[in-house]
Design an enzyme around this catalytic site. Structure first.
Site, PDB file in Angstrom:
ATOM      1  N   HIS A   1       0.819  -1.216   0.000  1.00 15.05           N
ATOM      2  CA  HIS A   1       0.000   0.000   0.000  1.00 15.05           C
ATOM      3  C   HIS A   1       0.852   1.265   0.000  1.00 15.05           C
ATOM      4  O   HIS A   1       0.634   2.193  -0.778  1.00 15.05           O
ATOM      5  CB  HIS A   1      -0.917  -0.012   1.224  1.00 15.05           C
ATOM      6  CG  HIS A   1      -1.951   1.061   1.226  1.00 15.05           C
ATOM      7  ND1 HIS A   1      -1.667   2.370   1.583  1.00 15.05           N
ATOM      8  CD2 HIS A   1      -3.276   1.042   0.919  1.00 15.05           C
ATOM      9  CE1 HIS A   1      -2.769   3.087   1.493  1.00 15.05           C
ATOM     10  NE2 HIS A   1      -3.756   2.313   1.097  1.00 15.05           N
ATOM     11  N   LEU A   2       1.796   1.354   0.925  1.00 17.57           N
ATOM     12  CA  LEU A   2       2.764   2.442   1.040  1.00 17.57           C
ATOM     13  C   LEU A   2       2.173   3.793   1.438  1.00 17.57           C
ATOM     14  O   LEU A   2       2.840   4.817   1.322  1.00 17.57           O
ATOM     15  CB  LEU A   2       3.581   2.593  -0.256  1.00 17.57           C
ATOM     16  CG  LEU A   2       4.538   1.419  -0.522  1.00 17.57           C
ATOM     17  CD1 LEU A   2       5.233   1.583  -1.847  1.00 17.57           C
ATOM     18  CD2 LEU A   2       5.557   1.280   0.611  1.00 17.57           C
ATOM     19  N   ASP A   3       0.940   3.798   1.899  1.00 16.20           N
ATOM     20  CA  ASP A   3       0.388   5.016   2.502  1.00 16.20           C
ATOM     21  C   ASP A   3      -0.632   4.636   3.578  1.00 16.20           C
ATOM     22  O   ASP A   3      -1.679   5.259   3.706  1.00 16.20           O
ATOM     23  CB  ASP A   3      -0.261   5.906   1.443  1.00 16.20           C
ATOM     24  CG  ASP A   3      -0.501   7.339   1.958  1.00 16.20           C
ATOM     25  OD1 ASP A   3       0.135   7.721   2.971  1.00 16.20           O
ATOM     26  OD2 ASP A   3      -1.320   8.054   1.364  1.00 16.20           O
ATOM     27  N   LEU A   4      -0.290   3.606   4.339  1.00 11.93           N
ATOM     28  CA  LEU A   4      -1.166   3.194   5.429  1.00 11.93           C
ATOM     29  C   LEU A   4      -1.117   4.236   6.534  1.00 11.93           C
ATOM     30  O   LEU A   4      -0.053   4.581   7.033  1.00 11.93           O
ATOM     31  CB  LEU A   4      -0.737   1.825   5.973  1.00 11.93           C
ATOM     32  CG  LEU A   4      -0.978   0.639   5.039  1.00 11.93           C
ATOM     33  CD1 LEU A   4      -0.317  -0.608   5.604  1.00 11.93           C
ATOM     34  CD2 LEU A   4      -2.467   0.412   4.822  1.00 11.93           C
TER      35      LEU A   4
ATOM     36  N   ASN B   1      -6.650   6.612   6.160  1.00 11.18           N
ATOM     37  CA  ASN B   1      -6.922   5.689   5.063  1.00 11.18           C
ATOM     38  C   ASN B   1      -7.527   4.371   5.532  1.00 11.18           C
ATOM     39  O   ASN B   1      -7.632   3.435   4.736  1.00 11.18           O
ATOM     40  CB  ASN B   1      -5.645   5.423   4.263  1.00 11.18           C
ATOM     41  CG  ASN B   1      -5.287   6.588   3.357  1.00 11.18           C
ATOM     42  OD1 ASN B   1      -6.128   7.439   3.072  1.00 11.18           O
ATOM     43  ND2 ASN B   1      -4.041   6.643   2.909  1.00 11.18           N
TER      44      ASN B   1
END
Length: 222
Positions: free
Chosen positions: A75-78, A82
């Site tokens: 994901h890299l934007d947890l 979100n």
């Protein structure tokens, strides 16, 4: 490869999946696939979640991460914003991971990258903040640890996982002395000592699995 839009992730997430794509961006067109009631950050800031509801949420977060990583989606934007929440008034609210705009898909589990920080700095892993090679799956795990901490205790463990943040610097030193993450957290947050002492076994295990400074010691979800 980095995703240009969330739509690229959808084929990777076939049922049974604990995730729902909530905001999908393709070119300039926006598609809303789910209208959740709120997100974790708003609910925690407003103190609207009971301890019992939180306990039901912890395993859902791990299930979601497992489903992502098994399908080679990082994901890299947890972050708390979100993680969307539905059925807020029920004893067991449902969680949904949103916003896959920064995601990597199809990356081999041992692959590493270099470059700028991806996602929100408050949730970014130490190796990314230090400019070292980072693995996208290990980065997700650390971010999920910060989400868990915020959900459980109502604040971040530190401002950012970088050397010039005094809270993180102390946390890192305590881990190098052999402390587990929960022990290092208790050592720097006196307000957390009783909470960590009485935390459920599952929550303590999750924090210890995720919030290790050394990425090779973090739990793998695939």
């Amino acid at each position: 490869a980095a995703l240009q839009g969330c739509a690229h992730v959808i084929p990777m997430l076939e049922p049974p999946v604990t995730l729902v794509m909530t905001q999908m961006f393709l070119d300039t067109t926006r598609f809303t696939l789910l209208r959740a009631q709120s997100d974790l950050l708003k609910l925690v800031q407003a103190s609207l979640l009971t301890p019992q509801q939180k306990e039901r949420m912890y395993p859902q977060l791990f299930e979601a991460l497992t489903e992502l990583h098994k399908r080679k989606v990082a994901h890299l934007d947890l972050k708390m914003e979100n993680i969307l929440v539905d059925d807020v008034s029920s004893a067991a609210p449902h969680l949904y991971v949103a916003d896959f705009g920064l995601s990597f898909v199809g990356v081999e589990h041992g692959e590493v990258f270099c470059g700028r920080v991806r996602g929100s700095r408050a949730y970014a892993c130490p190796e990314m903040m230090e400019g070292l090679p980072w693995n996208p799956y290990a980065a997700d795990v650390f971010s999920m640890g910060v989400v868990l901490h915020g959900l459980a205790f109502g604040h971040f463990p530190f401002n950012a996982a970088q050397a010039d943040d005094p809270l993180y610097a102390k946390y890192r030193r305590n881990q190098t002395k052999g402390m587990r993450p929960t022990e290092a957290l208790a050592a720097q947050w006196t307000s957390l000592r009783d909470k960590l002492r009485h935390a459920s076994t599952e929550l303590a295990r999750m924090l210890n699995d995720c919030l290790t400074v050394d990425p090779h010691q973090r739990r793998r979800f695939y």
